[in-house]
Design a protein around this motif. Structure first.
Motif, PDB file in Angstrom:
ATOM      1  N   VAL A 101     -18.761  15.044  67.714  1.00  0.00           N
ATOM      2  CA  VAL A 101     -17.674  15.891  68.219  1.00  0.00           C
ATOM      3  C   VAL A 101     -17.905  16.125  69.711  1.00  0.00           C
ATOM      4  O   VAL A 101     -18.985  16.562  70.110  1.00  0.00           O
ATOM      5  CB  VAL A 101     -17.613  17.236  67.479  1.00  0.00           C
ATOM      6  CG1 VAL A 101     -16.497  18.103  68.053  1.00  0.00           C
ATOM      7  CG2 VAL A 101     -17.405  17.039  65.980  1.00  0.00           C
ATOM      8  N   ILE A 102     -16.885  15.831  70.512  1.00  0.00           N
ATOM      9  CA  ILE A 102     -16.933  16.098  71.948  1.00  0.00           C
ATOM     10  C   ILE A 102     -16.003  17.274  72.235  1.00  0.00           C
ATOM     11  O   ILE A 102     -14.829  17.255  71.848  1.00  0.00           O
ATOM     12  CB  ILE A 102     -16.481  14.875  72.768  1.00  0.00           C
ATOM     13  CG1 ILE A 102     -17.301  13.640  72.392  1.00  0.00           C
ATOM     14  CG2 ILE A 102     -16.585  15.175  74.258  1.00  0.00           C
ATOM     15  CD1 ILE A 102     -18.773  13.737  72.727  1.00  0.00           C
ATOM     16  N   SER A 103     -16.528  18.301  72.909  1.00  0.00           N
ATOM     17  CA  SER A 103     -15.747  19.500  73.191  1.00  0.00           C
ATOM     18  C   SER A 103     -15.736  19.806  74.683  1.00  0.00           C
ATOM     19  O   SER A 103     -16.684  19.470  75.403  1.00  0.00           O
ATOM     20  CB  SER A 103     -16.331  20.696  72.434  1.00  0.00           C
ATOM     21  OG  SER A 103     -16.305  20.459  71.049  1.00  0.00           O
ATOM     22  N   ASN A 104     -14.664  20.437  75.094  1.00  0.00           N
ATOM     23  CA  ASN A 104     -14.494  20.859  76.488  1.00  0.00           C
ATOM     24  C   ASN A 104     -14.806  22.349  76.565  1.00  0.00           C
ATOM     25  O   ASN A 104     -14.043  23.181  76.075  1.00  0.00           O
ATOM     26  CB  ASN A 104     -13.055  20.583  76.928  1.00  0.00           C
ATOM     27  CG  ASN A 104     -12.803  20.929  78.384  1.00  0.00           C
ATOM     28  OD1 ASN A 104     -13.633  21.560  79.041  1.00  0.00           O
ATOM     29  ND2 ASN A 104     -11.647  20.538  78.892  1.00  0.00           N
ATOM     30  N   LEU A 105     -15.919  22.697  77.176  1.00  0.00           N
ATOM     31  CA  LEU A 105     -16.362  24.085  77.221  1.00  0.00           C
ATOM     32  C   LEU A 105     -15.569  24.957  78.184  1.00  0.00           C
ATOM     33  O   LEU A 105     -15.749  26.168  78.214  1.00  0.00           O
ATOM     34  CB  LEU A 105     -17.852  24.137  77.581  1.00  0.00           C
ATOM     35  CG  LEU A 105     -18.796  23.380  76.646  1.00  0.00           C
ATOM     36  CD1 LEU A 105     -20.238  23.634  77.041  1.00  0.00           C
ATOM     37  CD2 LEU A 105     -18.564  23.745  75.201  1.00  0.00           C
ATOM     38  N   ASN A 106     -14.683  24.352  78.943  1.00  0.00           N
ATOM     39  CA  ASN A 106     -13.857  25.119  79.872  1.00  0.00           C
ATOM     40  C   ASN A 106     -12.506  25.499  79.275  1.00  0.00           C
ATOM     41  O   ASN A 106     -11.664  26.067  79.967  1.00  0.00           O
ATOM     42  CB  ASN A 106     -13.623  24.311  81.158  1.00  0.00           C
ATOM     43  CG  ASN A 106     -14.908  24.053  81.908  1.00  0.00           C
ATOM     44  OD1 ASN A 106     -15.741  23.285  81.444  1.00  0.00           O
ATOM     45  ND2 ASN A 106     -15.086  24.679  83.056  1.00  0.00           N
TER      46      ASN A 106
END
Length: 363
Positions: A113-118
């Protein structure tokens, strides 16, 4: 096993680990990126599109004597680009020498899973926004629908990504594995018209474990039945409208037949599982039978072939479906353990999943 959702909550909520203010280049020291390789882009060459195969790791996966050979890894990573639109992404698993890693050699990409922390998620604002996810079937996120839709996941300057992956090793000895993601993207600065023509894709995470996946998207297998269905309850009630649904992809575990995405109880996409469609998705077990009452010598041998989930069909309902405020969206995962063997974990069965990522363009 540790929930990827839990890892994301630690990263995003409160920022307790001290996130860097700016991401470093994709393969700079400390980014857990092993290598980056430029590939020929397939879509939007007129917009100077780019394609990068980025390798993350190595990840040392324990042998079967430790947690059944399973381990979750968590790492901050730099995005493949910034001020750009991700139009296509696909995951793979390799060994450090570059060879293919899969079930037939005892190594599984359980999920990544790739997530965008912004950014927070559209379905569950408790967690970071999902960019891309994949199971061992390695379904592509074809956000641009083979270049027919000028849309992609926008990555703003200064964005920070998180990679969470769970890998499984079926051999007694620990081994290293590399997660590889093929990213294709269009830089916003590539053309004066790019910003005006390309649309932002918003991912929706629909899960039989609920909107916020409080059990880490893992649901126990029922003990009293072999054929069963599990649905997202309650469904997600849409808080915005979207006239374009770009791409619908799914993930289920072994034993699953299909996953159905619904809008107000009506089917939007039926993602059907394929099993053992290539040798990488077939495990072989050798059985030896002792002959004679005393068991003094070996008798007949035979090998069983077990096929595993090798694909899940996807849908692109562009022009056919839309999201309206108040719509109820859900998923139904249909499992048949009489037809397909479930994944084992120790002396029992591993939890199952039923997830869909739906990429839409908000109005």
């Amino acid at each position: 096993m540790k929930s990827l959702r839990t890892l994301l909550s630690l990263l995003f909520v409160g920022g307790s680990i001290g996130l860097p203010q700016q991401p470093t280049p994709a393969c700079a020291a400390g980014t857990n990126c092993l290598a980056s390789k430029a590939l020929e882009p397939r879509f939007f060459k007129e917009y100077k599109s780019q394609r990068q195969s980025i390798s993350y790791g190595p990840f040392t996966v324990p042998g079967t004597g430790e947690n059944h050979g399973m381990k979750t890894f968590s790492s901050l990573i730099a995005p493949p680009c910034t001020d750009c639109y991700i139009t296509h992404a696909q995951a793979d698993l390799q060994y450090p020498n570059g060879t293919y890693a899969n079930v037939n050699t005892g190594m599984w990409l359980h999920h990544v899973v790739i997530s965008n922390l912004n950014r927070t998620g559209a379905v569950c604002s408790m967690y970071a926004d999902y960019v891309f996810a994949s199971g061992n079937e390695r379904t592509p996120a074809n956000i641009c629908v083979n270049g027919t839709q000028k849309a992609g996941y926008f990555i703003a300057p200064g964005s920070i990504f998180h990679l969470g992956t769970e890998l499984m090793n079926e051999l007694p000895q620990a081994r290293d594995a590399i997660v590889v993601i093929d990213w294709e993207f269009v830089p916003l600065s590539s053309s004066a018209t790019t910003a005006a023509e390309f649309k932002h894709a918003t991912p929706l995470w629909l899960d039989i474990d609920g909107a916020c996946s409080l059990r880490g998207s893992e649901v126990p297998v029922p003990t009293d039945k072999k054929i069963f269905s599990m649905s997202m309850s309650p469904p997600w009630k849409a808080t915005f409208a979207a006239d374009t649904i770009l791409w619908v992809m799914a993930h289920i575990h072994d034993g699953g037949e299909n996953l159905v995405v619904t809008r107000n109880g009506v089917e939007v996409c039926d993602a059907v599982a394929g099993y053992g469609e290539s040798e990488g998705y077939v495990s072989m077990v050798l059985h030896e039978h002792v002959a004679g009452a005393g068991g003094g010598h070996m008798g007949k041998r035979h090998t069983t072939r077990t096929p595993h989930v090798s694909s899940l069909s996807s849908c692109s309902p562009v022009g056919k479906e839309k999201v309206q405020v108040g719509d109820e969206w859900s998923v139904v995962a249909n499992y048949n353990l009489e037809k397909y063997a479930a994944t084992s974990e120790g002396d029992g069965l591993a939890p199952i999943m039923g997830i869909s990522m739906v990429y839409v363009v908000k109005n």
